[in-house]
Design a protein around this motif. Structure first.
Motif, PDB file in Angstrom:
ATOM      1  N   PRO A 188      23.955  38.373  94.183  1.00 28.34           N
ATOM      2  CA  PRO A 188      24.164  38.632  92.754  1.00 28.34           C
ATOM      3  C   PRO A 188      22.907  39.236  92.138  1.00 28.34           C
ATOM      4  N   GLY A 189      23.097  40.324  91.388  1.00 28.19           N
ATOM      5  CA  GLY A 189      21.966  40.943  90.694  1.00 28.19           C
ATOM      6  C   GLY A 189      21.091  41.771  91.591  1.00 28.19           C
ATOM      7  N   ALA A 190      21.491  41.975  92.848  1.00 26.90           N
ATOM      8  CA  ALA A 190      20.653  42.733  93.776  1.00 26.90           C
ATOM      9  C   ALA A 190      20.614  44.189  93.364  1.00 26.90           C
ATOM     10  N   THR A 191      19.460  44.815  93.580  1.00 22.98           N
ATOM     11  CA  THR A 191      19.294  46.228  93.296  1.00 22.98           C
ATOM     12  C   THR A 191      19.508  47.004  94.570  1.00 22.98           C
ATOM     13  N   ASP A 192      20.307  48.050  94.479  1.00 21.49           N
ATOM     14  CA  ASP A 192      20.582  48.872  95.660  1.00 21.49           C
ATOM     15  C   ASP A 192      19.360  49.694  96.000  1.00 21.49           C
ATOM     16  N   THR A 193      18.793  49.443  97.188  1.00 22.55           N
ATOM     17  CA  THR A 193      17.633  50.201  97.630  1.00 22.55           C
ATOM     18  C   THR A 193      17.899  50.923  98.937  1.00 22.55           C
ATOM     19  N   THR A 194      19.175  51.009  99.300  1.00 20.02           N
ATOM     20  CA  THR A 194      19.469  51.588 100.611  1.00 20.02           C
ATOM     21  C   THR A 194      19.343  53.095 100.617  1.00 20.02           C
ATOM     22  N   GLY A 195      19.686  53.747  99.491  1.00 19.13           N
ATOM     23  CA  GLY A 195      19.504  55.190  99.405  1.00 19.13           C
ATOM     24  C   GLY A 195      20.242  55.927 100.485  1.00 19.13           C
ATOM     25  N   GLY A 196      19.625  57.023 100.959  1.00 20.28           N
ATOM     26  CA  GLY A 196      20.244  57.833 101.987  1.00 20.28           C
ATOM     27  C   GLY A 196      19.359  59.011 102.268  1.00 20.28           C
ATOM     28  N   HIS A 197      19.856  59.936 103.054  1.00 19.54           N
ATOM     29  CA  HIS A 197      19.082  61.112 103.395  1.00 19.54           C
ATOM     30  C   HIS A 197      19.062  62.066 102.232  1.00 19.54           C
ATOM     31  N   ALA A 198      17.839  62.565 101.882  1.00 20.52           N
ATOM     32  CA  ALA A 198      17.731  63.513 100.781  1.00 20.52           C
ATOM     33  C   ALA A 198      17.866  64.932 101.317  1.00 20.52           C
ATOM     34  N   MET A 202       6.801  63.471 104.282  1.00 18.17           N
ATOM     35  CA  MET A 202       6.550  62.614 103.124  1.00 18.17           C
ATOM     36  C   MET A 202       5.731  61.400 103.536  1.00 18.17           C
ATOM     37  N   SER A 203       5.061  60.780 102.562  1.00 20.93           N
ATOM     38  CA  SER A 203       4.326  59.546 102.811  1.00 20.93           C
ATOM     39  C   SER A 203       5.286  58.367 102.717  1.00 20.93           C
ATOM     40  N   GLU A 204       4.760  57.155 102.932  1.00 18.46           N
ATOM     41  CA  GLU A 204       5.612  55.975 102.789  1.00 18.46           C
ATOM     42  C   GLU A 204       6.078  55.804 101.349  1.00 18.46           C
ATOM     43  N   ILE A 205       5.313  56.335 100.382  1.00 19.21           N
ATOM     44  CA  ILE A 205       5.741  56.276  98.987  1.00 19.21           C
ATOM     45  C   ILE A 205       6.992  57.126  98.802  1.00 19.21           C
ATOM     46  N   GLY A 206       6.983  58.331  99.391  1.00 23.45           N
ATOM     47  CA  GLY A 206       8.159  59.185  99.329  1.00 23.45           C
ATOM     48  C   GLY A 206       9.354  58.567 100.018  1.00 23.45           C
ATOM     49  N   MET A 207       9.113  57.909 101.145  1.00 25.59           N
ATOM     50  CA  MET A 207      10.199  57.246 101.852  1.00 25.59           C
ATOM     51  C   MET A 207      10.837  56.177 100.977  1.00 25.59           C
ATOM     52  N   ARG A 208       9.996  55.461 100.259  1.00 27.22           N
ATOM     53  CA  ARG A 208      10.510  54.411  99.368  1.00 27.22           C
ATOM     54  C   ARG A 208      11.349  55.016  98.243  1.00 27.22           C
ATOM     55  N   ILE A 209      10.903  56.141  97.694  1.00 24.48           N
ATOM     56  CA  ILE A 209      11.643  56.797  96.619  1.00 24.48           C
ATOM     57  C   ILE A 209      12.996  57.285  97.116  1.00 24.48           C
ATOM     58  N   VAL A 210      13.016  57.920  98.289  1.00 25.68           N
ATOM     59  CA  VAL A 210      14.281  58.397  98.854  1.00 25.68           C
ATOM     60  C   VAL A 210      15.227  57.233  99.096  1.00 25.68           C
ATOM     61  N   ARG A 244      15.477  54.512  97.465  1.00 24.48           N
ATOM     62  CA  ARG A 244      15.993  53.968  96.201  1.00 24.48           C
ATOM     63  C   ARG A 244      17.040  54.868  95.569  1.00 24.48           C
ATOM     64  N   GLY A 245      17.134  56.104  96.039  1.00 23.58           N
ATOM     65  CA  GLY A 245      18.165  56.997  95.527  1.00 23.58           C
ATOM     66  C   GLY A 245      18.062  57.189  94.028  1.00 23.58           C
ATOM     67  N   GLU A 246      19.200  57.085  93.341  1.00 22.69           N
ATOM     68  CA  GLU A 246      19.226  57.317  91.903  1.00 22.69           C
ATOM     69  C   GLU A 246      18.462  56.249  91.126  1.00 22.69           C
ATOM     70  N   GLU A 247      18.144  55.120  91.772  1.00 30.74           N
ATOM     71  CA  GLU A 247      17.375  54.063  91.108  1.00 30.74           C
ATOM     72  C   GLU A 247      15.879  54.360  91.122  1.00 30.74           C
ATOM     73  N   ALA A 248      15.463  55.416  91.805  1.00 29.80           N
ATOM     74  CA  ALA A 248      14.034  55.746  91.900  1.00 29.80           C
ATOM     75  C   ALA A 248      13.479  56.080  90.524  1.00 29.80           C
ATOM     76  N   ALA A 249      12.213  55.734  90.328  1.00 33.60           N
ATOM     77  CA  ALA A 249      11.537  56.007  89.054  1.00 33.60           C
ATOM     78  C   ALA A 249      10.133  56.532  89.342  1.00 33.60           C
ATOM     79  N   ASP A 250       9.533  57.151  88.344  1.00 33.78           N
ATOM     80  CA  ASP A 250       8.161  57.609  88.487  1.00 33.78           C
ATOM     81  C   ASP A 250       7.240  56.431  88.788  1.00 33.78           C
ATOM     82  N   GLU A 251       6.234  56.677  89.611  1.00 33.07           N
ATOM     83  CA  GLU A 251       5.207  55.679  89.881  1.00 33.07           C
ATOM     84  C   GLU A 251       3.884  56.284  89.428  1.00 33.07           C
ATOM     85  N   LEU A 252       3.303  55.725  88.366  1.00 35.84           N
ATOM     86  CA  LEU A 252       2.166  56.345  87.704  1.00 35.84           C
ATOM     87  C   LEU A 252       0.897  55.510  87.813  1.00 35.84           C
ATOM     88  N   ASN A 253      -0.219  56.198  88.034  1.00 33.49           N
ATOM     89  CA  ASN A 253      -1.555  55.598  88.005  1.00 33.49           C
ATOM     90  C   ASN A 253      -1.700  54.386  88.919  1.00 33.49           C
TER      91      ASN A 253
END
Length: 233
Positions: A223-233, A62-70, A72-81
């Protein structure tokens, strides 16, 4: 739904998308590349490929974009254009659409990459002729590599200019911020990355794990932090 059923569902989705990516690439022609990723095996996530823009190959990482998505786990979203540059200077417009199973878990992605280098050049020339040219905006460079270790190395190199002192000279907060930043970019979503970072920083693997754990704990406590730790897919 049992784990076996979920895995079978994911396999079926991947299989169904193989002809779809071929059709998308054929529609846009030689400037288009479509990559099908299975994040269950991040070091070899490219399971199907149509077209050639970024030099990817089936079995590549995967690229660094894929690494970022993994990460973020369930918080991941589409990245468009989004528009980036490759290391060879191509201008690429991309969209990354995440794949979710029926439980909502992200397990892959379809990435569409369009080489718009020629179009960008023509657009710049037309603006210059019309007298409406604007200052060029520096595009971020996205790392595409078939070897996951090389992708991690580029991210580490990107952090080096921001770290103008050696590891021993950094205070605790600066060290935690370094690990927090690397974590947000998905570096620790793949195997062996902690060891790779430790070697680059000249610290022990145990110390690297400790700083990563502390950085994640500090993020979770904010407070209000977004979980970006994710895990192994």
């Amino acid at each position: 739904m049992g784990e076996a059923s979920v895995e079978a569902e994911r396999d079926a989705v991947i299989a169904a998308l193989v002809p779809v990516i071929e059709g998308i690439a054929a529609t846009f022609g030689p400037v288009c590349e479509v990559v099908l990723h299975d994040y269950r095996r991040p070091e070899e996530s490219v399971v199907a490929l149509a077209g050639s823009v970024t030099g990817r190959a089936v079995g590549g990482a995967m690229s660094e974009i894929g690494m970022r998505i993994v990460a973020r786990g369930e918080e991941a979203a589409d990245e468009l254009n989004y528009v980036t540059r490759t290391s060879t200077g191509q201008t690429v417009k991309s969209s990354t659409m995440v794949l979710r199973d029926s439980t909502g878990a992200v397990f892959g992605a379809v990435c569409v990459n369009l080489d718009v280098t020629a179009l960008t050049g023509a657009h710049t020339l037309l603006e210059a002729l019309a007298g409406t040219a604007r200052p060029a905006t520096e595009l971020p460079v996205t790392t595409f590599g078939n070897d996951i270790d090389s992708v991690v190395e580029v991210i580490l190199d990107d952090h080096h200019p921001k770290q103008d002192r050696a590891w021993a000279a950094l205070d605790r907060e600066a060290r935690l911020e370094l690990f927090r930043s690397l974590d947000e970019r998905g570096v620790f979503a793949v195997r062996r990355s902690v060891e790779q970072v430790a070697a680059r920083l000249g610290i022990s693997r145990a110390s690297a794990y400790s700083y990563l754990s502390q950085a994640r704990a500090a993020t979770d406590a904010t407070p209000g932090a977004t979980d970006t730790t994710g895990g192994h897919a």
